[in-house]
Scaffold this active site. Sequence first.
Site, mmCIF file in Angstrom:
data_model
loop_
_atom_site.group_PDB
_atom_site.id
_atom_site.type_symbol
_atom_site.label_atom_id
_atom_site.label_comp_id
_atom_site.label_asym_id
_atom_site.label_seq_id
_atom_site.Cartn_x
_atom_site.Cartn_y
_atom_site.Cartn_z
ATOM 1 C CB THR A 127 63.405 15.882 -27.200
ATOM 2 O OG1 THR A 127 62.670 16.696 -26.322
ATOM 3 C CG2 THR A 127 62.441 14.996 -27.934
ATOM 4 C CB THR A 130 60.522 14.784 -24.721
ATOM 5 O OG1 THR A 130 61.000 16.022 -24.202
ATOM 6 C CG2 THR A 130 59.049 14.662 -24.377
ATOM 7 C CD GLU A 163 57.511 16.866 -21.985
ATOM 8 O OE1 GLU A 163 57.786 17.635 -22.914
ATOM 9 O OE2 GLU A 163 58.330 16.053 -21.529
ATOM 10 C CG ASP A 213 56.146 21.005 -23.845
ATOM 11 O OD1 ASP A 213 57.002 21.894 -23.743
ATOM 12 O OD2 ASP A 213 56.383 19.908 -24.374
ATOM 13 N N GLY A 272 62.575 20.927 -29.442
ATOM 14 C CA GLY A 272 61.538 21.872 -28.996
ATOM 15 C C GLY A 272 60.673 22.316 -30.156
HETATM 16 O O1 DON Z 1 57.140 17.845 -26.571
HETATM 17 C C1 DON Z 1 57.712 18.868 -26.905
HETATM 18 O O2 DON Z 1 57.387 19.533 -27.857
HETATM 19 C C2 DON Z 1 58.917 19.335 -26.104
HETATM 20 N N1 DON Z 1 58.848 18.883 -24.750
HETATM 21 C C3 DON Z 1 60.165 18.871 -26.773
HETATM 22 C C4 DON Z 1 61.391 19.447 -26.135
HETATM 23 C C5 DON Z 1 62.589 19.226 -26.970
HETATM 24 O O3 DON Z 1 62.541 18.713 -28.046
HETATM 25 C C6 DON Z 1 63.864 19.687 -26.459
HETATM 26 N N2 DON Z 1 64.952 19.269 -27.375
HETATM 27 N N3 DON Z 1 65.966 19.205 -27.644
#
Ligand code: DON
Length: 596
Positions: free
Chosen positions: A413, A431, A450, A453, A500
């Site tokens: 992200t 992301t 995604e 999630d 994340g």
């Molecule tokens: O939308 C979300 O919460 C996740 N897909 C974000 C993933 C993320 O930030 C990975 N990062 N470094």
Amino acid sequence: MALASCAPGDDRPFNATEEARRAADAAQQTATSETDAIATEAEVDAWTKGAMVAAADPRAVEAGLEMLRQGGSAIDAAIAVHAVLGLVEPQSSGIGGGAFMVYYDRDADEITVFDGREVAPASTTPNHFMKGGKPLGFLEAWQSGKAVGVPGQIALYKTSHEAAGKLDWATLFQPAIKLAEDGFEVSPRLAGLLANPRLRGAVRLDDLPASADYFYPNGEPLPVGFIRTNPDYAATLSAIAESGPSAFYEGEIAQAIVDAVNSDANPGAMNLEDLADYSVKIRPALCGDRADGYRICSAPPPSSGGVTQNMIMGLYDLLEPTEEADMTEENYLKAFIDAQRLAYADRDHYVADSDFVTVPATDLINPAYLRVRAKEAFAPDATTHPGDPGLALGRDPVRPLWGEDATEHGPGTTHISIVDADGNAVSMTATVEAAFGSSIMVKGFMLNNELTDFSRQPAKGTKPVANAPGPKKRPRSSMSPTLVFDPAGDLFMVTGSPGGNSIVAYVSKTLVGVLEWGKSAQEAIDLPNIIARGDTVGVEIDRPGGMEAADALRELGYNVEEREGENSGLHVIIVREDGLEGGADPRREGIAKALE
Ligand code: DON
């Protein structure tokens, strides 16, 4: 010096509380009638603070500044920045993914959230990730066609550009197209990820032919400094520049996405209609007012931003020491930890796509609920659990409506903060979910993964999980693109991060650091990351002050997990008396740069 970096000090450059009080008094004296509060064009003072772009790569920042130089708006700049990031930072985001953008229009004094989150195909059922009565393993689900959501990024570009773009649509893509055609230098971070054996073991980049050819020419990972061209990405962007989003959501590119998703070894079931039907949701920002007059606005569900950032800051206020004898660095830190633990437990239970389930978002940030919730602060060694805003506010209980959350996350992200020459602002977190998303490369860009999630397990016992998969549903996100306004209602801060689940903690660290502990943007970013979700408290020990914080928290009885190599990517802009102050996360490769 123990925890000096984690708590207010006498030498703080900005006394949040006092300055807030002064500004609140001034605001109260001037805003005497409702009409005074409504800004008309003539009443809005000219913006004199300058413009700035903060993002994860200098080449992307330069593209944004170029748009501003040409007279573009914050939204024009954000699109140009992001199109370049999709090329030079393909591990983090791109046009095969999605984003939340929070936009502040200074003239209109309006905040708009563009929800460009990926959507589950219409064929998706709650059992999407179940096999033989059990959830698929995380890696199996994560690296699959099944995990790919319908990308929202290009639609977000278009909808936001229609709302507040100033430059020609096609102009926004020129820096990225040129860089893709001429080739870009592979950065240490990208090369490091490609060579990382742990990452190579977890993702399929070197197995899937298109990705392997691009990232591992002759079987070797792209080295630092390699000049990588991406003619497919240039062609894709050129088609979008020329024909708009239909070049992506219909025709050849759409067909290529559908084919790649459905022919994967663990296939999804996406069709052309899913792509043609994608639309951005325009949502009101979720804002909370702090006692000191500052207002925190972030994205509403399915993002966790508005709920968690307002909960953490509201709970911090209630939990911070009030007696002189208790005002120790450890106790300020404890207040931040306890606020996070309470907010994470609530977020995990309640936040999901509010178009499908009832999310008590405004109740969760209601000061009356926060007063009840603060009293439930967990003992350091206790197991965390969600609160019940229904009961706390004298209504029917809402906690039993949902089963216990079972959502998991991994890294991928990026965050962009921009203030333009008119004082408008963009806070956008984008992301592809995992590093390089699903590992599937189509037409020069990575497809997201995604849908992991969502909670792979759709129910706990007889209770549905709020964040279960569903047709056309958007998975919950931790992304928290945030804007802060001062007591006079003026823009004060733009912040956000990747990471994340830990995004919630990272972003709130900048809020508490700046608003409560008087840090500068960079100082707040540099503080060790501390993530208090569930029964452990993760402390980043390879940063100054981290080990001291870990020791102090252990001493207080918390179950400390020492962490290294934290993955925040905070980009912050603060509006100060004398201009804009920026900060970029040293844990990534970004910069904050003012327009000269
Ligand atoms: O939308 C979300 O919460 C996740 N897909 C974000 C993933 C993320 O930030 C990975 N990062 N470094």
